[in-house]
Design an enzyme around this catalytic site. Structure first.
Site, PDB file in Angstrom:
ATOM      1  N   LYS A  53      46.980  19.111  70.573  1.00  0.00           N
ATOM      2  CA  LYS A  53      46.186  19.876  70.230  1.00  0.00           C
ATOM      3  C   LYS A  53      44.747  19.532  69.710  1.00  0.00           C
ATOM      4  CE  LYS A  53      49.378  23.487  68.617  1.00  0.00           C
ATOM      5  NZ  LYS A  53      49.931  24.407  67.466  1.00  0.00           N
ATOM      6  N   ARG A  74      57.640  20.431  68.292  1.00  0.00           N
ATOM      7  CA  ARG A  74      57.510  21.260  69.703  1.00  0.00           C
ATOM      8  C   ARG A  74      56.211  20.031  70.264  1.00  0.00           C
ATOM      9  NH1 ARG A  74      53.837  24.886  72.112  1.00  0.00           N
ATOM     10  NH2 ARG A  74      55.013  26.336  73.231  1.00  0.00           N
TER      11      ARG A  74
END
Length: 306
Positions: free
Chosen positions: A235, A276
């Site tokens: 991210k 995840r």
């Protein structure tokens, strides 16, 4: 018999004490591998856009150590446009069906109840809803009827405008309070407590500082009494931290896997249920190392036996 989740304090980091009913329980943090069936994912857009490529990628993630594969047909990167429901179904259903037939534990990453229902019929065993039931009012009743595990994430709006909502008095307190409201809504809809997983929503209506604060206080999220899923993989807050010292350019998404692995270790050491990730190999190793290390860490004085 009613299945309920209950919090237990593990004496060793990396050995989560609570699990959603009906999913693997290996005694360590689980690894969820990402299968994006999208042309515009921030990390790997187009890599697995065809069904055949997505199935092959999912099978490779399983071989690399993924416990769950998460199949999604809608990009949730900031600014992303939504596909139609028909297009999302076209993308995900063949992939879910083939991976489930191959024996995978398949999660479907969707905000739409129609897509969730069709994916469950195709063999998915978990619904990962980044909106926590806010995007589609039919989702919570569907999951109550399905009686299968459901991830509800902290969410403040669709990708096109979510970053405008990154305003908090105290991000951890506010996220926990808002997750509690979604848990209450899920229970009121008839979802059993033992089916619920919560996700603090790193990167969704969060600044980089917000994400780091949430990672540093995951215990507050875990105190809600449900398993916690963390999705930090590749991210932008990692890209910002690792920006080029000369140009200031964020590190590209596909070069953030080492940083993701570091976050995986830190989160697993705090006892999260699942991570995840895009790169399964490094996190699969990381959670096993963290669990083995945790087995040697002395229990805090006064902790109950594990």
């Amino acid at each position: 018999m009613t299945v309920t989740a209950h919090a237990t304090t593990s004496p060793h980091p990396g050995t989560p004490g609570i699990h959603p009913h009906g999913l693997p329980r290996p005694g360590r943090t689980l690894v969820m591998g990402v299968v994006n069936v999208t042309p515009d994912s921030f990390s790997d857009g187009g890599l697995s856009f065809t069904a055949d490529a997505a199935v092959a990628h999912g099978l490779a993630l399983l071989a690399q150590g993924a416990d769950i594969v998460d199949v999604g047909g809608e990009s949730t990167r900031p600014g992303a446009a939504r596909p139609t429901a028909d297009e999302e179904l076209r993308r995900v259903l063949p992939v879910v069906r083939e991976l489930a037939a191959a024996g995978a534990v398949v999660s479907v990453d969707t905000m739409r109840a129609e897509v969730a229902a069709r994916a469950l019929d195709a063999g998915a065993r978990l619904v990962n809803d980044v909106s926590g039931g806010l995007a589609d009012p039919a989702m919570l009743p569907l999951m109550a009827r399905a009686d299968l595990p459901y991830v509800l994430m902290h969410w403040r709006g669709h990708s096109a405008g979510m970053q405008a909502n990154a305003r908090y008095a105290d991000v951890v307190t506010d996220v926990v309070d808002e997750l509690r409201l979604r848990i209450d809504a899920a229970l009121a809809a008839g979802i059993r407590p033992g089916r619920l997983v919560v996700d603090p929503g790193l990167g969704f209506a969060k600044t980089p500082d917000h994400n780091w604060q949430l990672l540093g206080r995951l215990g507050d999220v875990m105190a809600l009494g449900h398993p916690v899923l963390v999705g930090a993989s590749r991210k932008s807050f990692l890209g910002s931290l690792l920006a080029d010292r000369t140009t200031g350019e964020p590190r590209p998404a596909r070069l953030r896997d080492a940083a993701t692995t570091a976050v995986s270790v830190l989160a697993a050491a705090q006892g999260v249920w699942c991570l995840r990730v895009h790169d399964v190999v490094s996190t699969a190793d990381a959670v096993r190392v963290t669990a083995r290390w945790g087995a040697e860490v002395p229990a805090p004085v006064g902790s109950p036996p594990g």
